[in-house]
Design a protein around this motif. Structure first.
Motif, PDB file in Angstrom:
ATOM      1  N   MET A  36       0.715  -1.100  -0.185  1.00 48.22           N
ATOM      2  CA  MET A  36       0.158  -0.021   0.013  1.00 48.22           C
ATOM      3  C   MET A  36       0.754   1.234   0.033  1.00 48.22           C
ATOM      4  O   MET A  36       0.482   2.125  -0.861  1.00 48.22           O
ATOM      5  CB  MET A  36      -0.951  -0.047   1.181  1.00 48.22           C
ATOM      6  CG  MET A  36      -2.143  -0.954   0.882  1.00 48.22           C
ATOM      7  SD  MET A  36      -3.170  -1.218   2.474  1.00 48.22           S
ATOM      8  CE  MET A  36      -2.992   0.223   3.488  1.00 48.22           C
ATOM      9  N   LYS A  37       1.962   1.368   0.859  1.00 53.16           N
ATOM     10  CA  LYS A  37       2.984   2.408   0.707  1.00 53.16           C
ATOM     11  C   LYS A  37       3.534   2.511  -0.616  1.00 53.16           C
ATOM     12  O   LYS A  37       3.639   3.500  -1.144  1.00 53.16           O
ATOM     13  CB  LYS A  37       3.897   2.084   1.838  1.00 53.16           C
ATOM     14  CG  LYS A  37       3.448   2.238   3.336  1.00 53.16           C
ATOM     15  CD  LYS A  37       4.752   2.106   4.302  1.00 53.16           C
ATOM     16  CE  LYS A  37       4.209   2.258   5.711  1.00 53.16           C
ATOM     17  NZ  LYS A  37       5.173   1.824   6.746  1.00 53.16           N
ATOM     18  N   ALA A  38       4.125   1.694  -1.319  1.00 49.93           N
ATOM     19  CA  ALA A  38       4.530   1.439  -2.298  1.00 49.93           C
ATOM     20  C   ALA A  38       3.742   2.023  -3.632  1.00 49.93           C
ATOM     21  O   ALA A  38       3.884   2.968  -4.394  1.00 49.93           O
ATOM     22  CB  ALA A  38       5.066   0.087  -3.043  1.00 49.93           C
ATOM     23  N   GLU A  39       2.261   1.858  -3.356  1.00 51.80           N
ATOM     24  CA  GLU A  39       1.167   1.983  -4.412  1.00 51.80           C
ATOM     25  C   GLU A  39       1.071   3.525  -4.203  1.00 51.80           C
ATOM     26  O   GLU A  39       0.811   4.254  -5.183  1.00 51.80           O
ATOM     27  CB  GLU A  39      -0.028   1.351  -4.199  1.00 51.80           C
ATOM     28  CG  GLU A  39      -1.210   1.553  -5.268  1.00 51.80           C
ATOM     29  CD  GLU A  39      -0.742   1.297  -6.492  1.00 51.80           C
ATOM     30  OE1 GLU A  39      -1.173   1.792  -7.661  1.00 51.80           O
ATOM     31  OE2 GLU A  39       0.272   0.422  -6.973  1.00 51.80           O
ATOM     32  N   SER A  40       0.993   4.297  -2.864  1.00 49.96           N
ATOM     33  CA  SER A  40       0.851   5.505  -2.696  1.00 49.96           C
ATOM     34  C   SER A  40       2.118   6.352  -3.141  1.00 49.96           C
ATOM     35  O   SER A  40       1.804   7.236  -3.821  1.00 49.96           O
ATOM     36  CB  SER A  40       0.839   5.639  -1.019  1.00 49.96           C
ATOM     37  OG  SER A  40       0.743   7.122  -0.849  1.00 49.96           O
ATOM     38  N   ILE A  41       3.094   6.044  -2.955  1.00 48.06           N
ATOM     39  CA  ILE A  41       4.311   6.541  -3.714  1.00 48.06           C
ATOM     40  C   ILE A  41       4.107   6.571  -5.184  1.00 48.06           C
ATOM     41  O   ILE A  41       4.582   7.720  -5.975  1.00 48.06           O
ATOM     42  CB  ILE A  41       5.711   5.984  -3.126  1.00 48.06           C
ATOM     43  CG1 ILE A  41       5.744   5.982  -1.716  1.00 48.06           C
ATOM     44  CG2 ILE A  41       6.801   6.553  -3.933  1.00 48.06           C
ATOM     45  CD1 ILE A  41       6.773   5.277  -1.237  1.00 48.06           C
ATOM     46  N   ARG A  42       3.718   5.472  -5.829  1.00 46.48           N
ATOM     47  CA  ARG A  42       3.625   5.317  -7.257  1.00 46.48           C
ATOM     48  C   ARG A  42       2.605   6.437  -7.688  1.00 46.48           C
ATOM     49  O   ARG A  42       2.871   7.110  -8.537  1.00 46.48           O
ATOM     50  CB  ARG A  42       3.356   3.991  -7.685  1.00 46.48           C
ATOM     51  CG  ARG A  42       3.003   3.771  -9.190  1.00 46.48           C
ATOM     52  CD  ARG A  42       2.775   2.331  -9.286  1.00 46.48           C
ATOM     53  NE  ARG A  42       2.299   2.128 -10.855  1.00 46.48           N
ATOM     54  CZ  ARG A  42       1.123   2.242 -11.350  1.00 46.48           C
ATOM     55  NH1 ARG A  42       0.139   2.379 -10.312  1.00 46.48           N
ATOM     56  NH2 ARG A  42       0.952   1.876 -12.550  1.00 46.48           N
ATOM     57  N   SER A  43       1.639   6.422  -7.069  1.00 41.83           N
ATOM     58  CA  SER A  43       0.368   7.245  -7.609  1.00 41.83           C
ATOM     59  C   SER A  43       0.691   8.657  -7.377  1.00 41.83           C
ATOM     60  O   SER A  43       0.553   9.586  -8.160  1.00 41.83           O
ATOM     61  CB  SER A  43      -0.766   7.109  -6.285  1.00 41.83           C
ATOM     62  OG  SER A  43      -1.897   7.977  -6.904  1.00 41.83           O
ATOM     63  N   GLN A  44       1.513   8.965  -6.231  1.00 39.82           N
ATOM     64  CA  GLN A  44       1.890  10.387  -6.130  1.00 39.82           C
ATOM     65  C   GLN A  44       3.191  10.837  -7.238  1.00 39.82           C
ATOM     66  O   GLN A  44       3.160  11.897  -7.764  1.00 39.82           O
ATOM     67  CB  GLN A  44       2.734  10.664  -4.822  1.00 39.82           C
ATOM     68  CG  GLN A  44       3.190  12.201  -4.472  1.00 39.82           C
ATOM     69  CD  GLN A  44       1.937  13.112  -4.525  1.00 39.82           C
ATOM     70  OE1 GLN A  44       0.798  12.894  -3.960  1.00 39.82           O
ATOM     71  NE2 GLN A  44       2.246  14.183  -5.273  1.00 39.82           N
TER      72      GLN A  44
END
Length: 110
Positions: free
Chosen positions: A26-34
């Protein structure tokens, strides 16, 4: 420790590992989204610059063409009626002002 206890401990550890992995994903996906959002903003900024330059260039060329027509009419090279000259001046002014307003509103959103 019995086999049953070992299974329970392994299951509990597995659940924590799965939970930790899910949090990491979830953290990795959040970073990717940003990062994607930042890329979109950067691309939009670059496109705004490009379109502003193109509109500026087209406007300058248009104004020089109109200036050339007015100079030609003033020297007698071209002959147009007063209504045609007034219409040309009015529409050119409206186009230039309209383009400036549209570009300014797009570039400098409130």
């Amino acid at each position: 420790m019995s086999i049953q206890d070992t299974i329970v401990v392994d299951a509990n550890n597995s659940s924590r590992e799965v939970g930790d992995r899910a949090i990491d994903e979830m953290k990795a996906e959040s970073i990717r989204s940003q990062r994607l959002q930042n890329d979109i903003v950067e691309q939009d900024k670059n496109e705004r610059k490009d379109y502003a330059n193109v509109l500026f260039t087209v406007t300058i060329i248009w104004l020089f063409l109109v200036l050339g027509i007015f100079i030609s009419v003033g020297r007698g090279i071209l002959v147009y009626s007063d209504s045609v000259i007034i219409t040309l001046l009015t529409t050119t002014t409206a186009n230039v002002v309209g383009l400036v307003i549209i570009v300014a509103n797009y570039l400098f959103k409130k």
